[in-house]
Design a protein around this motif. Sequence first.
Motif, PDB file in Angstrom:
ATOM      1  N   ASP A 174      32.009  24.368  39.164  1.00  0.00           N
ATOM      2  CA  ASP A 174      32.079  25.831  39.135  1.00  0.00           C
ATOM      3  C   ASP A 174      30.971  26.391  40.025  1.00  0.00           C
ATOM      4  N   LEU A 204      30.360  30.037  40.511  1.00  0.00           N
ATOM      5  CA  LEU A 204      30.145  31.472  40.378  1.00  0.00           C
ATOM      6  C   LEU A 204      28.669  31.838  40.548  1.00  0.00           C
ATOM      7  N   LYS A 210      35.490  29.474  39.328  1.00  0.00           N
ATOM      8  CA  LYS A 210      34.554  30.580  39.480  1.00  0.00           C
ATOM      9  C   LYS A 210      34.443  31.333  38.157  1.00  0.00           C
TER      10      LYS A 210
END
Length: 226
Positions: free
Chosen positions: A67, A69, A144
């Motif tokens: 991930d 983000l 994300k």
Amino acid sequence: MSECVLHQAAEMPARDLLDRLRRLETSLVSDVFGRWAGAAGISPIAGLPSGQVVVGPAFTVRTRPGDNLVVHKALDIARPGEILVVAAGGQRDRAILGGLMGQYAASRGIAALVVDGAVRDRSALDKSAPPVFAAGVSHLGPYKDGPGDLRCRVSLGGVAVADGDLVIGDEDGIATIPRSRAEEIIAAAEAKRLAEEAESEAISTGSWDRSWIDASLTIREVPAAR
């Protein structure tokens, strides 16, 4: 909406300290720092010309494996000259960043990208990103969703790294130096560099002392079979 914990930024290091570190190598730093300062399994992937050494203070990022983000957020707020150090669990199934993020990092003046995880778009990274070090390459894209922490203490390939610690990267990989011990370790690495230069000169003149090898070994010769 995912939570992102942002810790206070460390003070930027003195320029002369970074200049001294840039004249060294990861192997010298690792040798004088107990031979464990390097993050195992993290290698140069893209954007690093032969012979180049990159240095800077760490901007640490802890993210969920696969991930990115909070990595995007880190790119937005990192200061020029910092090295993004992303602890992504060492998993190599999904890329944490690729060509566009690499290009954006360069536009922000980020000195290098270090990912304990995978990256992708190697050709694009070579073309427009700062030097990239990672645990592997994968074409599979990231999630994300978050969450994550910024400027926190992380584990990078098994080595503890705090925000603001010094990072040095070259063709052999990366090594890290705790900020509180930077002067001590850099001075020791400089001394080792001088010692290795003297050994190199001894090799070229045929006078390299090899007596320590036999002094360290007990040789037991095996008779030839009949």
